[in-house]
Design an enzyme around this catalytic site. Sequence first.
Site, short mmCIF file in Angstrom:
data_model
loop_
_atom_site.label_atom_id
_atom_site.label_comp_id
_atom_site.label_asym_id
_atom_site.label_seq_id
_atom_site.Cartn_x
_atom_site.Cartn_y
_atom_site.Cartn_z
N GLU A 1 12.08 5.42 53.35
CA GLU A 1 11.27 5.58 52.15
C GLU A 1 12.03 4.96 50.98
OE1 GLU A 1 9.90 9.45 51.19
OE2 GLU A 1 9.28 9.92 53.23
N GLU B 1 0.26 5.91 54.75
CA GLU B 1 0.54 7.34 54.91
C GLU B 1 -0.21 8.08 53.82
OE1 GLU B 1 4.23 10.50 54.88
OE2 GLU B 1 4.34 8.69 56.10
N THR C 1 10.62 16.33 44.26
CA THR C 1 10.27 15.52 45.42
C THR C 1 9.12 14.62 45.00
OG1 THR C 1 9.66 15.58 47.78
CG2 THR C 1 8.66 17.24 46.33
N THR C 2 8.69 13.74 45.87
CA THR C 2 7.60 12.83 45.53
C THR C 2 6.36 13.63 45.16
OG1 THR C 2 8.51 11.21 47.06
CG2 THR C 2 6.26 10.86 46.31
N ARG D 1 17.03 7.27 47.40
CA ARG D 1 16.54 7.30 46.02
C ARG D 1 17.48 6.55 45.09
NH1 ARG D 1 12.53 11.72 45.23
NH2 ARG D 1 12.75 11.17 43.05
N ASN E 1 11.86 14.05 58.66
CA ASN E 1 12.60 13.67 57.46
C ASN E 1 13.85 14.54 57.36
OD1 ASN E 1 13.52 13.65 54.69
ND2 ASN E 1 11.62 12.61 54.17
N HIS F 1 14.88 9.00 52.66
CA HIS F 1 14.50 8.42 51.37
C HIS F 1 15.77 8.11 50.60
CE1 HIS F 1 11.89 8.87 47.46
NE2 HIS F 1 12.55 7.73 47.51
N ARG G 1 27.95 20.29 48.12
CA ARG G 1 29.39 20.54 48.10
C ARG G 1 30.21 19.27 47.98
NH1 ARG G 1 31.11 25.61 50.06
NH2 ARG G 1 33.20 24.79 49.63
N HIS H 1 3.52 15.11 53.81
CA HIS H 1 3.95 15.78 52.58
C HIS H 1 3.46 17.22 52.57
CE1 HIS H 1 5.99 15.62 48.72
NE2 HIS H 1 5.06 16.43 48.26
N ALA H 2 4.44 18.14 52.52
CA ALA H 2 4.22 19.58 52.42
C ALA H 2 3.55 20.19 53.65
CB ALA H 2 3.43 19.93 51.17
N GLY I 1 9.48 17.15 56.86
CA GLY I 1 10.91 17.35 56.65
C GLY I 1 11.29 18.75 56.25
N HIS I 2 10.86 19.16 55.06
CA HIS I 2 11.34 20.42 54.50
C HIS I 2 11.07 21.61 55.41
CE1 HIS I 2 11.29 23.95 51.76
NE2 HIS I 2 12.33 23.35 51.24
N ASP J 1 16.24 14.27 54.89
CA ASP J 1 16.85 14.23 53.55
C ASP J 1 17.54 15.54 53.20
OD1 ASP J 1 15.83 11.69 53.22
OD2 ASP J 1 14.21 12.28 51.87
N HIS J 2 16.94 16.67 53.58
CA HIS J 2 17.47 17.95 53.15
C HIS J 2 18.79 18.30 53.84
CE1 HIS J 2 14.19 18.81 50.53
NE2 HIS J 2 13.31 18.59 51.48
N ARG K 1 20.50 11.16 45.19
CA ARG K 1 20.68 12.61 45.12
C ARG K 1 20.94 13.25 46.47
NH1 ARG K 1 14.83 14.63 43.06
NH2 ARG K 1 15.35 13.10 41.46
N HIS K 2 20.52 12.59 47.55
CA HIS K 2 20.81 13.15 48.87
C HIS K 2 21.28 12.06 49.84
CE1 HIS K 2 16.62 11.96 49.19
NE2 HIS K 2 16.17 13.04 48.57
#
Length: 255
Positions: free
Chosen positions: A70, A151, A100-101, A45, A7, A43, A18, A198-199, A220-221, A9-10, A49-50
């Site tokens: 997503e 998932e 996040t979700t 959204r 993922n 994702h 910025r 997730h996580a 992802g993160h 997204d980040h 936001r990203h």
Amino acid sequence: MIELGVNIDHVATIRQARGTYEPDPVWAAVEAHLGGADGITIHLREDRRHIQDADVEKLRELAQIKLNLEMAATDEMLAIACRLKPQMAMLVPEGRHEVTTEGGLDIVAQEGKLAQAVARLREAGIVTSVFIDAELAQVEAAARIGARVCEIHTGPYAHAFYTQGRDSESPAALAELTRIRLAGELVSRLGMRFNAGHALNYFNVQPVAQLVGIRELHIGHAIVSRAVFVGLQEAVREMKRLLREAQAVAPGGSR
């Protein structure tokens, strides 16, 4: 062989902080691919936001590995997915105030609406996934609406792992892992693909990767966080190595 979906997204989150043009998620997708990723997850959204619409369009055109989009099951997102045709669309719950979700999709409570969304995506030739908690009733509902992939939400397991001293053998972590395993077994029995995410991070991922029947993990993160220090290719390479090592000693794996 278990697959890794990264993922990114980040990467877009850093760019949006910025309001500029870098770092580019497309570049991140290439780096992830070179590091061994089997797919890219993004994702889109409602509040953008990203990831932005242009990112989805460019990634669909340029990514050389599977693109998993997503999305909430809204008319706007369904229209975007049906136009761009990512290889997989994953329906997720979405709230404007969440960071996040925060939980799985409640298919039981909105089965009719989600069945229509899945049918629309299927008609467009898109594999449909649903992000759900490790609850048997939700797995059964996913099968009824025609999802091809489930998932399973690993957040509760990751939380238990972290709060119990990062001990995968703590009773709390084992209980959550058992819930994931039982849900995954039902996913497979009902003819769907068993994915999870997730996580998950470099410390808690291997017990999940060892579960029988698991096909793909989306992370992802943790990967983007590691990439700050070692680069994205190496961060992906390290995670992929952990997955392969875990499956090599899993029941039925090669030893």
